[in-house]
Design a protein around this motif. Structure first.
Motif, PDB file in Angstrom:
ATOM      1  N   THR A 293      10.171   1.150  -1.741  1.00  0.00           N
ATOM      2  CA  THR A 293      10.326   1.798  -3.039  1.00  0.00           C
ATOM      3  C   THR A 293       9.040   1.678  -3.852  1.00  0.00           C
ATOM      4  OG1 THR A 293      11.135  -0.214  -4.124  1.00  0.00           O
ATOM      5  CG2 THR A 293      12.761   1.195  -3.034  1.00  0.00           C
ATOM      6  N   PRO A 294       8.788   2.597  -4.783  1.00  0.00           N
ATOM      7  CA  PRO A 294       7.586   2.513  -5.619  1.00  0.00           C
ATOM      8  C   PRO A 294       7.482   1.204  -6.390  1.00  0.00           C
ATOM      9  CG  PRO A 294       8.581   4.685  -5.810  1.00  0.00           C
ATOM     10  CD  PRO A 294       9.542   3.847  -5.031  1.00  0.00           C
ATOM     11  N   LEU A 295       8.616   0.617  -6.782  1.00  0.00           N
ATOM     12  CA  LEU A 295       8.589  -0.620  -7.557  1.00  0.00           C
ATOM     13  C   LEU A 295       7.989  -1.789  -6.778  1.00  0.00           C
ATOM     14  CD1 LEU A 295      12.047  -0.515  -9.382  1.00  0.00           C
ATOM     15  CD2 LEU A 295       9.777  -0.074 -10.348  1.00  0.00           C
ATOM     16  N   GLU A 296       8.036  -1.713  -5.437  1.00  0.00           N
ATOM     17  CA  GLU A 296       7.471  -2.805  -4.627  1.00  0.00           C
ATOM     18  C   GLU A 296       5.972  -2.910  -4.804  1.00  0.00           C
ATOM     19  OE1 GLU A 296       9.113  -3.559  -0.606  1.00  0.00           O
ATOM     20  OE2 GLU A 296      10.355  -1.806  -0.992  1.00  0.00           O
ATOM     21  N   ALA A 297       5.334  -1.840  -5.278  1.00  0.00           N
ATOM     22  CA  ALA A 297       3.892  -1.891  -5.515  1.00  0.00           C
ATOM     23  C   ALA A 297       3.551  -2.833  -6.649  1.00  0.00           C
ATOM     24  CB  ALA A 297       3.363  -0.488  -5.845  1.00  0.00           C
ATOM     25  N   LEU A 298       4.525  -3.100  -7.533  1.00  0.00           N
ATOM     26  CA  LEU A 298       4.286  -3.959  -8.687  1.00  0.00           C
ATOM     27  C   LEU A 298       4.624  -5.411  -8.416  1.00  0.00           C
ATOM     28  CD1 LEU A 298       5.877  -1.624 -11.388  1.00  0.00           C
ATOM     29  CD2 LEU A 298       3.494  -1.745 -10.660  1.00  0.00           C
ATOM     30  N   GLY A 299       5.228  -5.674  -7.255  1.00  0.00           N
ATOM     31  CA  GLY A 299       5.641  -7.034  -6.930  1.00  0.00           C
ATOM     32  C   GLY A 299       4.753  -7.655  -5.886  1.00  0.00           C
ATOM     33  N   ALA A 300       5.115  -8.862  -5.493  1.00  0.00           N
ATOM     34  CA  ALA A 300       4.339  -9.573  -4.478  1.00  0.00           C
ATOM     35  C   ALA A 300       4.642  -8.996  -3.115  1.00  0.00           C
ATOM     36  CB  ALA A 300       4.703 -11.069  -4.501  1.00  0.00           C
ATOM     37  N   ALA A 301       3.675  -9.110  -2.223  1.00  0.00           N
ATOM     38  CA  ALA A 301       3.840  -8.579  -0.865  1.00  0.00           C
ATOM     39  C   ALA A 301       4.524  -9.597   0.012  1.00  0.00           C
ATOM     40  CB  ALA A 301       2.482  -8.206  -0.284  1.00  0.00           C
TER      41      ALA A 301
ATOM     42  N   THR B 115       0.831  -1.205   0.000  1.00  0.00           N
ATOM     43  CA  THR B 115       0.000   0.000   0.000  1.00  0.00           C
ATOM     44  C   THR B 115       0.865   1.255   0.000  1.00  0.00           C
ATOM     45  OG1 THR B 115      -1.748  -1.161   1.211  1.00  0.00           O
ATOM     46  CG2 THR B 115      -1.795   1.249   1.247  1.00  0.00           C
ATOM     47  N   ILE B 116       1.891   1.250   0.857  1.00  0.00           N
ATOM     48  CA  ILE B 116       2.790   2.407   0.919  1.00  0.00           C
ATOM     49  C   ILE B 116       3.534   2.563  -0.397  1.00  0.00           C
ATOM     50  CG2 ILE B 116       4.854   3.331   2.053  1.00  0.00           C
ATOM     51  CD1 ILE B 116       3.890   1.943   4.619  1.00  0.00           C
ATOM     52  N   ALA B 117       3.975   1.421  -0.964  1.00  0.00           N
ATOM     53  CA  ALA B 117       4.689   1.491  -2.242  1.00  0.00           C
ATOM     54  C   ALA B 117       3.787   2.050  -3.344  1.00  0.00           C
ATOM     55  CB  ALA B 117       5.190   0.103  -2.622  1.00  0.00           C
ATOM     56  N   LEU B 118       2.507   1.679  -3.326  1.00  0.00           N
ATOM     57  CA  LEU B 118       1.573   2.195  -4.330  1.00  0.00           C
ATOM     58  C   LEU B 118       1.403   3.703  -4.187  1.00  0.00           C
ATOM     59  CD1 LEU B 118      -0.418   1.629  -6.603  1.00  0.00           C
ATOM     60  CD2 LEU B 118      -2.174   1.170  -4.884  1.00  0.00           C
ATOM     61  N   LEU B 119       1.313   4.172  -2.954  1.00  0.00           N
ATOM     62  CA  LEU B 119       1.215   5.612  -2.725  1.00  0.00           C
ATOM     63  C   LEU B 119       2.491   6.321  -3.182  1.00  0.00           C
ATOM     64  CD1 LEU B 119      -0.482   5.604   0.793  1.00  0.00           C
ATOM     65  CD2 LEU B 119      -1.525   6.278  -1.371  1.00  0.00           C
ATOM     66  N   ARG B 120       3.636   5.669  -2.970  1.00  0.00           N
ATOM     67  CA  ARG B 120       4.897   6.232  -3.460  1.00  0.00           C
ATOM     68  C   ARG B 120       4.882   6.311  -4.988  1.00  0.00           C
ATOM     69  NH1 ARG B 120       9.566   5.698  -0.951  1.00  0.00           N
ATOM     70  NH2 ARG B 120      10.168   7.172  -2.589  1.00  0.00           N
ATOM     71  N   LEU B 121       4.344   5.269  -5.608  1.00  0.00           N
ATOM     72  CA  LEU B 121       4.264   5.226  -7.067  1.00  0.00           C
ATOM     73  C   LEU B 121       3.383   6.347  -7.607  1.00  0.00           C
ATOM     74  CD1 LEU B 121       5.207   3.491  -9.499  1.00  0.00           C
ATOM     75  CD2 LEU B 121       3.068   2.218  -9.286  1.00  0.00           C
ATOM     76  N   LEU B 122       2.370   6.734  -6.803  1.00  0.00           N
ATOM     77  CA  LEU B 122       1.452   7.796  -7.217  1.00  0.00           C
ATOM     78  C   LEU B 122       1.978   9.184  -6.854  1.00  0.00           C
ATOM     79  CD1 LEU B 122      -1.951   6.140  -6.235  1.00  0.00           C
ATOM     80  CD2 LEU B 122      -0.944   6.356  -8.516  1.00  0.00           C
ATOM     81  N   GLY B 123       3.172   9.261  -6.266  1.00  0.00           N
ATOM     82  CA  GLY B 123       3.778  10.561  -6.032  1.00  0.00           C
ATOM     83  C   GLY B 123       4.004  10.948  -4.585  1.00  0.00           C
ATOM     84  N   SER B 124       3.525  10.143  -3.630  1.00  0.00           N
ATOM     85  CA  SER B 124       3.713  10.475  -2.225  1.00  0.00           C
ATOM     86  C   SER B 124       5.160  10.202  -1.821  1.00  0.00           C
ATOM     87  CB  SER B 124       2.772   9.657  -1.350  1.00  0.00           C
ATOM     88  OG  SER B 124       2.969   9.934   0.009  1.00  0.00           O
ATOM     89  N   SER B 125       5.699  11.010  -0.922  1.00  0.00           N
ATOM     90  CA  SER B 125       7.077  10.828  -0.474  1.00  0.00           C
ATOM     91  C   SER B 125       7.131   9.903   0.741  1.00  0.00           C
ATOM     92  CB  SER B 125       7.706  12.173  -0.117  1.00  0.00           C
ATOM     93  OG  SER B 125       7.062  12.734   1.016  1.00  0.00           O
ATOM     94  N   ALA B 126       8.312   9.325   0.986  1.00  0.00           N
ATOM     95  CA  ALA B 126       8.489   8.446   2.138  1.00  0.00           C
ATOM     96  C   ALA B 126       8.294   9.210   3.437  1.00  0.00           C
ATOM     97  CB  ALA B 126       9.885   7.817   2.100  1.00  0.00           C
TER      98      ALA B 126
END
Length: 461
Positions: free
Chosen positions: A177-185, A85-96
């Protein structure tokens, strides 16, 4: 705080409430005991009052320390489950940093709510306990003050430590990282790049144990030696927690060999050590609980032995036996509070850990594992965690408990070092209780997760 987040933080709110209730109840009880001591003709009443004040400070510090550790552990587990979820938000532009601030705000809310609830509960329990003690003629009728300004101290401390714990526990957000949103949890192995943390852990353990030795030696001269022991215990245990992913896997690996060679047993043994960070988070709460209960049991038994020795050396005094009895009863109840804090922490952490493994359990079901086999695997893992935590916690508890009693009362017992008094029934009872808590906290969520079909489980974030 959103509904889902509030559900995740249920155990954290309860830990904060218990920590606050513990602190408030402790201050109320010490006030009552001090008033009762003044009413007795005890030759060394001033010394006893000083000892009670020191013990109160030590117990309060331990309660806050334990609450902070359990809360930090809970937040780390929560963040581990929110990785995608956090990675997806990062992918959408949110900062760590923005995501970490969200978690920190959640921690502040948890701290405020929990500490206020706990303060109210602690005061009510103290008032009720005193009234019962008076009615039973255990303590005299005195003018007790229930709403002193000092009671704000536990509330502020618990709120601050809960917020700080959430900030520390959320440091994992910075590594998402944002890329984790595209991988398995799936939780990654985080052993790489930990040389600095391991060096810090080792340093803290060495320094902490050196302080504990110093506490025993200084305790032969003054009861203030226990304060050195308090610092040494906190420093050394912090080091053990930081290095838990190095300490626990070897113990888990050894115990895993005892499960047998059946496929389910071998898989359970492998799972327990595959992700050291996850294993450390899962077991450390139980280690805390076992350490606390054994430590206080050994400290209380050693405390009684040392006080008895002191009375024999300096001559008996009227009222000393009554004070000792009441003190033991009161602090036994406070020991239960400490154990409850840790028990809630381990139950919440285990429950979240199993709940967050729905994808993993779904994959096993897709590969042909039956529901019974998966449940047996989870139970076997829980058995490993329990046995490892009981072994490590008992060893630490015996040592810490003996150091506490020896450094507090060594100077009043003829400057003698007395061997630790170990009530062996306590570790056995703790092991049984830990087994029940661990199984209940892990098997229940596993059963719930297995109600979901393998396809649906694999699609879960």
């Amino acid at each position: 705080m959103k509904h889902g987040n509030l559900r995740d933080h249920g155990s954290s709110v309860l830990v904060a409430a218990l920590s606050s209730a513990f602190g408030v109840l402790l201050l109320q009880v010490i006030g009552a005991l001090t008033a009762m001591v003044r009413g007795h003709d005890i030759a060394e009443s001033e010394t006893l009052q000083a000892v009670l004040s020191i013990v109160a400070f030590v117990f309060l510090a331990i309660a806050v320390f334990v609450g902070a550790i359990v809360t930090t552990n809970s937040f780390s587990t929560i963040i581990a489950g929110r990785t995608r979820t956090i990675a997806l938000l990062r992918l959408l532009g949110s900062s760590a940093s923005a995501q970490r601030q969200v978690v920190a705000r959640e921690g502040l809310v948890v701290g405020v709510i929990g500490s206020l609830i706990g303060a109210a509960a602690g005061t009510l329990i103290a008032m009720g306990g005193v009234r019962i003690a008076i009615a039973s003629s255990l303590i005299p009728e005195l003018d007790y003050a229930w709403f002193e300004p000092v009671l704000m101290l536990p509330i502020l401390i618990v709120t601050l430590t809960t917020w700080l714990s959430s900030w520390i526990g959320s440091r994992r957000v910075l590594r998402v990282t944002p890329l984790e949103a595209l991988g398995a949890a799936v939780e990654s192995d985080e052993r790489a790049g930990r040389r600095g943390r391991n060096a810090t852990a080792l340093t803290l353990v060495i320094v902490g144990f050196a302080l504990l030795v110093l506490a025993v030696l200084s305790g032969l001269v003054t009861p203030l030696g226990v304060l050195v022991g308090l610092v040494g215990g906190m420093v050394s245990f912090t080091g053990i927690i930081l290095g838990a992913d190095r300490v626990m896997p070897p113990v888990l690996r050894l115990l895993g060999r005892m499960l047998g060679r059946a496929p389910v047993a071998r898989l359970a043994a492998a799972n327990a050590v595959r992700y050291p960070e996850r294993s450390a988070r899962t077991t450390i709460g139980l280690v805390i609980g076992v350490t606390l209960v054994v430590m206080f049991a050994v400290a209380m038994r050693s405390y009684v032995d040392l006080v008895t020795r002191s009375v024999e050396l300096h001559g008996g005094a009227d009222g000393w036996d009554d004070i000792l009895t009441v003190t033991v009863v009161v602090f036994s109840a406070l020991i239960g509070f400490s154990a409850l804090i840790a028990a809630v922490g381990i139950a919440g952490t285990l429950s979240l850990s199993v709940h967050q493994r729905r994808r993993e359990l779904g994959l096993l079901r897709a590969l042909g594992f039956t529901r019974g086999q998966v449940r047996l695997m989870v139970a076997a893992e829980a058995a490993q965690y329990t046995a490892a935590a009981v072994l490590v916690g008992t060893a630490l508890g015996v040592f810490y408990g003996w150091v506490g009693a020896q450094s507090l009362l060594g100077s009043t017992a003829g400057q003698a070092i007395v061997p630790p008094a170990i009530p062996w029934l306590v570790p056995v009872s703790v092991a049984l209780a830990a087994a029940v808590i661990t199984l209940a906290a892990s098997v229940g969520p596993a059963r719930s997760a297995l109600r979901v079909t393998p396809v649906a489980a694999l699609a879960t974030d």
